[in-house]
Design a protein around this motif. Structure first.
Motif, short mmCIF file in Angstrom:
data_model
loop_
_atom_site.label_atom_id
_atom_site.label_comp_id
_atom_site.label_asym_id
_atom_site.label_seq_id
_atom_site.Cartn_x
_atom_site.Cartn_y
_atom_site.Cartn_z
N ASP A 144 -41.92 -22.78 15.03
CA ASP A 144 -43.03 -22.22 15.80
C ASP A 144 -42.64 -22.04 17.27
O ASP A 144 -43.48 -21.69 18.10
N LYS A 145 -41.36 -22.26 17.59
CA LYS A 145 -40.87 -22.09 18.96
C LYS A 145 -39.56 -21.31 18.91
O LYS A 145 -38.50 -21.82 19.27
N PHE A 146 -39.65 -20.06 18.48
CA PHE A 146 -38.47 -19.21 18.35
C PHE A 146 -38.27 -18.42 19.64
O PHE A 146 -39.12 -17.62 20.02
N PRO A 147 -37.14 -18.62 20.34
CA PRO A 147 -36.94 -17.92 21.61
C PRO A 147 -36.40 -16.51 21.43
O PRO A 147 -35.51 -16.26 20.62
N ILE A 148 -36.97 -15.58 22.18
CA ILE A 148 -36.44 -14.22 22.30
C ILE A 148 -35.89 -14.12 23.72
O ILE A 148 -36.64 -14.23 24.70
N PHE B 143 -30.44 -13.48 22.33
CA PHE B 143 -30.88 -14.19 21.14
C PHE B 143 -32.20 -13.59 20.67
O PHE B 143 -33.05 -13.30 21.50
N PRO B 144 -32.30 -13.37 19.33
CA PRO B 144 -31.43 -13.76 18.22
C PRO B 144 -30.21 -12.85 18.09
O PRO B 144 -30.07 -11.87 18.82
N ARG B 145 -29.35 -13.19 17.11
CA ARG B 145 -28.14 -12.42 16.84
C ARG B 145 -28.30 -11.65 15.53
O ARG B 145 -28.95 -12.12 14.58
N THR B 146 -27.66 -10.49 15.47
CA THR B 146 -27.75 -9.62 14.30
C THR B 146 -27.18 -10.30 13.05
O THR B 146 -26.13 -10.94 13.09
N ASP C 240 -30.65 -23.03 18.13
CA ASP C 240 -29.91 -23.80 19.13
C ASP C 240 -29.22 -22.80 20.05
O ASP C 240 -28.18 -22.23 19.71
N LEU C 241 -29.80 -22.57 21.23
CA LEU C 241 -29.26 -21.57 22.15
C LEU C 241 -27.88 -21.94 22.66
O LEU C 241 -27.04 -21.06 22.90
N VAL C 242 -27.62 -23.23 22.84
CA VAL C 242 -26.31 -23.66 23.32
C VAL C 242 -25.24 -23.32 22.30
O VAL C 242 -24.21 -22.72 22.62
#
Length: 273
Positions: A46-50, A35-38, A155-157
């Motif tokens: 303000d909480k974007f997961p890499i 994540f993220p996806r192309t 939403d990672l799930v």
């Protein structure tokens, strides 16, 4: 030089299993961006997961993996996102579960196009000389995405739920054998240790980081670690427990245990002239 009144943070950690699942070919280590996806559009946050993943992680023990990344933005993708540089050094990682996730969070509140650029450095055996030495390798990965009001919430799930999704361009594969060699320290090279012997790369194995699934237990653990780390930072959120409360003591204890499972947790402070 003045310290900014607000801290721009990056939480860096590692997640050994905790609800992530994947199945891949034996003998092939896969490294990729989960994540993220192309070409996806996300809502500002303000909480974007890499999130990166190492699949078939037990075979990565002697590859000395190190994943570095940064994020660019702006119309021409030439602007750097503040404090987006991150490095996950997995040289001595304890790959006890599979897949093995490493991640950090960024503040991506500005709308526009973004590009995540990552470089994975890894080592294998070079047996072409009289003495076996480490052979350095590197692989670059790029993911372009957009941040826009009205975009999908992070939403990672949900993002990793599609079992049929493939994204080979977001990862790469290393064909590893079950053999290793010992590299001795020499006058020319002070690096020693165990190196991995690679198998033939023909045909080239294909990676698929989109195979990795992250469930609600994993995201809850990640969020808890983030909140606990923020509460210990220089500018804790308003919803943190009181300093002297029993709940706060539990949080501090939790940070210690989470830190052991998640790896290094730290903040990067921003400075300006």
């Amino acid at each position: 030089m003045h310290l900014l009144s607000r801290a721009i943070w990056s939480l860096v950690g590692s997640l050994a299993y905790f609800g992530a699942a994947a199945v891949n070919a034996a003998g092939v280590v896969e490294v990729g961006i989960v994540f993220p996806r192309t070409n996806q559009t996300y809502a500002p946050t303000d909480k974007f997961p890499i999130v990166f993943a190492v699949q078939n992680a037990k075979l990565a023990k002697n590859l000395r993996l190190s994943i570095s990344s940064f994020v660019r933005n702006g119309p021409d993708l030439r602007g750097g996102v503040a404090n987006s540089d991150a490095k996950h050094d997995l040289t001595y990682a304890n790959y006890t579960s599979d897949p093995y996730l490493v991640y950090h969070y960024l503040n991506l509140n500005a709308e526009g196009p973004y590009e995540l650029f990552s470089t994975t450095i890894w080592a294998s055996c070079d047996e072409s000389r009289d003495e076996v030495v480490f052979l350095g390798n590197s692989t670059n990965l790029v993911v372009r995405f957009d941040v826009k009001n009205g975009g999908q919430n992070v939403d990672l799930v949900a993002a990793t739920a599609d079992e049929d999704k493939t994204c080979p361009a977001q990862g790469f594969a290393i064909n590893v054998t079950d053999q290793t060699r010992e590299v001795r320290e020499t006058l020319d090279d002070r690096v020693s240790g165990t190196c991995a012997v690679l198998a033939s790369s023909s045909p080239t194995p294909t990676a698929n980081p989109c195979r990795v699934k992250i469930d609600s237990a994993a995201t809850a653990s990640m969020s808890a670690a983030l909140q606990a780390a923020l509460c210990k930072g220089p500018n804790p959120p308003a919803d943190c427990p009181k300093e002297n409360s029993a709940a706060h003591q539990l949080v501090v204890a939790g940070v210690a245990s989470i830190g052991a499972a998640f790896g290094a947790i730290g903040f990067l402070l921003a400075y300006s002239m």
